[in-house]
Design a protein around this motif. Structure first.
Motif, PDB file in Angstrom:
ATOM      1  N   PRO A  88      33.478 -33.379 -53.022  1.00  0.00           N
ATOM      2  CA  PRO A  88      34.540 -33.700 -53.940  1.00  0.00           C
ATOM      3  C   PRO A  88      35.672 -34.684 -53.594  1.00  0.00           C
ATOM      4  O   PRO A  88      36.446 -35.244 -54.145  1.00  0.00           O
ATOM      5  CB  PRO A  88      34.953 -32.269 -54.487  1.00  0.00           C
ATOM      6  CG  PRO A  88      33.967 -31.124 -54.216  1.00  0.00           C
ATOM      7  CD  PRO A  88      33.416 -31.846 -53.065  1.00  0.00           C
ATOM      8  N   ILE A  89      35.742 -34.551 -52.013  1.00  0.00           N
ATOM      9  CA  ILE A  89      36.992 -35.309 -51.756  1.00  0.00           C
ATOM     10  C   ILE A  89      36.473 -36.581 -51.168  1.00  0.00           C
ATOM     11  O   ILE A  89      37.250 -37.433 -50.626  1.00  0.00           O
ATOM     12  CB  ILE A  89      37.480 -34.474 -50.458  1.00  0.00           C
ATOM     13  CG1 ILE A  89      36.665 -34.376 -49.083  1.00  0.00           C
ATOM     14  CG2 ILE A  89      38.322 -33.172 -50.745  1.00  0.00           C
ATOM     15  CD1 ILE A  89      37.168 -33.831 -47.893  1.00  0.00           C
ATOM     16  N   GLN A  90      35.481 -36.994 -51.330  1.00  0.00           N
ATOM     17  CA  GLN A  90      34.767 -38.340 -51.030  1.00  0.00           C
ATOM     18  C   GLN A  90      35.494 -39.584 -51.585  1.00  0.00           C
ATOM     19  O   GLN A  90      35.316 -40.893 -51.651  1.00  0.00           O
ATOM     20  CB  GLN A  90      33.497 -38.663 -51.039  1.00  0.00           C
ATOM     21  CG  GLN A  90      32.566 -38.625 -52.219  1.00  0.00           C
ATOM     22  CD  GLN A  90      31.092 -38.608 -52.198  1.00  0.00           C
ATOM     23  OE1 GLN A  90      30.427 -39.626 -51.303  1.00  0.00           O
ATOM     24  NE2 GLN A  90      30.544 -37.630 -52.743  1.00  0.00           N
TER      25      GLN A  90
ATOM     26  N   LYS B  40      36.826 -29.536 -63.146  1.00  0.00           N
ATOM     27  CA  LYS B  40      36.830 -28.023 -62.784  1.00  0.00           C
ATOM     28  C   LYS B  40      36.635 -28.008 -61.281  1.00  0.00           C
ATOM     29  O   LYS B  40      36.850 -26.988 -60.629  1.00  0.00           O
ATOM     30  CB  LYS B  40      35.701 -27.460 -63.605  1.00  0.00           C
ATOM     31  CG  LYS B  40      35.859 -27.105 -64.781  1.00  0.00           C
ATOM     32  CD  LYS B  40      34.374 -26.673 -65.541  1.00  0.00           C
ATOM     33  CE  LYS B  40      34.488 -26.643 -67.074  1.00  0.00           C
ATOM     34  NZ  LYS B  40      33.240 -26.108 -67.501  1.00  0.00           N
ATOM     35  N   ILE B  41      35.972 -28.852 -60.811  1.00  0.00           N
ATOM     36  CA  ILE B  41      35.504 -29.005 -59.318  1.00  0.00           C
ATOM     37  C   ILE B  41      36.784 -29.323 -58.332  1.00  0.00           C
ATOM     38  O   ILE B  41      36.942 -28.672 -57.497  1.00  0.00           O
ATOM     39  CB  ILE B  41      34.552 -30.085 -58.984  1.00  0.00           C
ATOM     40  CG1 ILE B  41      33.273 -29.657 -59.733  1.00  0.00           C
ATOM     41  CG2 ILE B  41      34.314 -30.168 -57.621  1.00  0.00           C
ATOM     42  CD1 ILE B  41      32.203 -30.769 -59.799  1.00  0.00           C
ATOM     43  N   ARG B  42      37.627 -30.408 -58.940  1.00  0.00           N
ATOM     44  CA  ARG B  42      38.712 -30.608 -58.363  1.00  0.00           C
ATOM     45  C   ARG B  42      39.692 -31.203 -59.123  1.00  0.00           C
ATOM     46  O   ARG B  42      39.713 -32.062 -59.676  1.00  0.00           O
ATOM     47  CB  ARG B  42      38.403 -31.960 -57.149  1.00  0.00           C
ATOM     48  CG  ARG B  42      39.600 -32.028 -56.058  1.00  0.00           C
ATOM     49  CD  ARG B  42      39.430 -33.180 -55.394  1.00  0.00           C
ATOM     50  NE  ARG B  42      40.261 -34.160 -55.133  1.00  0.00           N
ATOM     51  CZ  ARG B  42      39.822 -35.422 -55.306  1.00  0.00           C
ATOM     52  NH1 ARG B  42      38.683 -35.932 -54.755  1.00  0.00           N
ATOM     53  NH2 ARG B  42      40.935 -36.226 -55.509  1.00  0.00           N
ATOM     54  N   SER B  43      40.653 -30.282 -59.661  1.00  0.00           N
ATOM     55  CA  SER B  43      41.563 -30.464 -60.724  1.00  0.00           C
ATOM     56  C   SER B  43      42.708 -31.600 -60.509  1.00  0.00           C
ATOM     57  O   SER B  43      43.307 -32.124 -61.474  1.00  0.00           O
ATOM     58  CB  SER B  43      42.435 -29.304 -60.769  1.00  0.00           C
ATOM     59  OG  SER B  43      43.110 -28.844 -59.712  1.00  0.00           O
ATOM     60  N   ASP B  44      42.878 -32.189 -59.219  1.00  0.00           N
ATOM     61  CA  ASP B  44      43.814 -33.190 -59.043  1.00  0.00           C
ATOM     62  C   ASP B  44      43.154 -34.651 -58.812  1.00  0.00           C
ATOM     63  O   ASP B  44      43.715 -35.444 -58.417  1.00  0.00           O
ATOM     64  CB  ASP B  44      44.603 -32.851 -57.652  1.00  0.00           C
ATOM     65  CG  ASP B  44      43.536 -33.135 -56.458  1.00  0.00           C
ATOM     66  OD1 ASP B  44      42.435 -32.859 -56.523  1.00  0.00           O
ATOM     67  OD2 ASP B  44      44.218 -33.324 -55.276  1.00  0.00           O
TER      68      ASP B  44
ATOM     69  N   GLY C 265      43.809 -34.363 -69.088  1.00  0.00           N
ATOM     70  CA  GLY C 265      44.077 -34.812 -67.873  1.00  0.00           C
ATOM     71  C   GLY C 265      43.650 -36.195 -67.217  1.00  0.00           C
ATOM     72  O   GLY C 265      43.613 -36.194 -66.007  1.00  0.00           O
ATOM     73  N   ILE C 266      43.196 -37.111 -68.079  1.00  0.00           N
ATOM     74  CA  ILE C 266      42.898 -38.393 -67.737  1.00  0.00           C
ATOM     75  C   ILE C 266      43.926 -39.188 -67.557  1.00  0.00           C
ATOM     76  O   ILE C 266      45.068 -39.083 -68.275  1.00  0.00           O
ATOM     77  CB  ILE C 266      41.933 -38.832 -68.661  1.00  0.00           C
ATOM     78  CG1 ILE C 266      40.722 -38.015 -68.967  1.00  0.00           C
ATOM     79  CG2 ILE C 266      41.828 -40.284 -68.884  1.00  0.00           C
ATOM     80  CD1 ILE C 266      39.865 -38.156 -70.024  1.00  0.00           C
TER      81      ILE C 266
END
Length: 121
Positions: A44-46, A70-74, A96-97
């Motif tokens: 998720p941080i890639q 849901k996986i990475r809210s930011d 959140g878009i």
């Protein structure tokens, strides 16, 4: 910065991948939203930004966004759409878009929107 670009039309993925790469971004293009989700889930941080189409078979853009958040809210997300009665700019913000772009995607608008969203971090 790394961008995941998702659109079920391969030509749209190729065109916008090239556009964004010319601007200096590293872009991964996907035509299958389920595969894009699995790719995101695997690390998720890639990605620094996700850009997705709204209308796609098997999984709509808003659904993909919900799963990604849901996986990475930011995770910053831009959604691109032609006419859609499923989503509006206000609804996109509620989900959140960060940015809502209408199709056809103009290069200048894409470049400006990507920079604005990435600089918001």
């Amino acid at each position: 910065e790394r961008i995941l670009f998702v659109d079920d039309e391969g030509a749209m993925v190729n065109l916008n991948q090239k556009r964004l790469e010319r601007l200096g971004y590293k872009v991964t293009g996907e035509t299958d939203p389920s595969e894009a989700l699995e790719l995101f889930r695997s690390d998720p941080i890639q990605f620094d930004l996700v850009i997705t189409d709204m209308t796609m078979p098997r999984m709509t853009g808003d659904r993909l966004v919900q799963e990604i958040l849901k996986i990475r809210s930011d995770t910053p997300v831009i959604i691109c759409t032609g006419y859609s009665n499923r989503i509006s700019e206000a609804r996109a913000q509620e989900l959140g878009i960060r940015k809502y772009i209408e199709k056809p995607i103009e290069m200048e608008n894409l470049a400006r929107s990507v920079r604005e969203v990435l600089d918001e971090k």
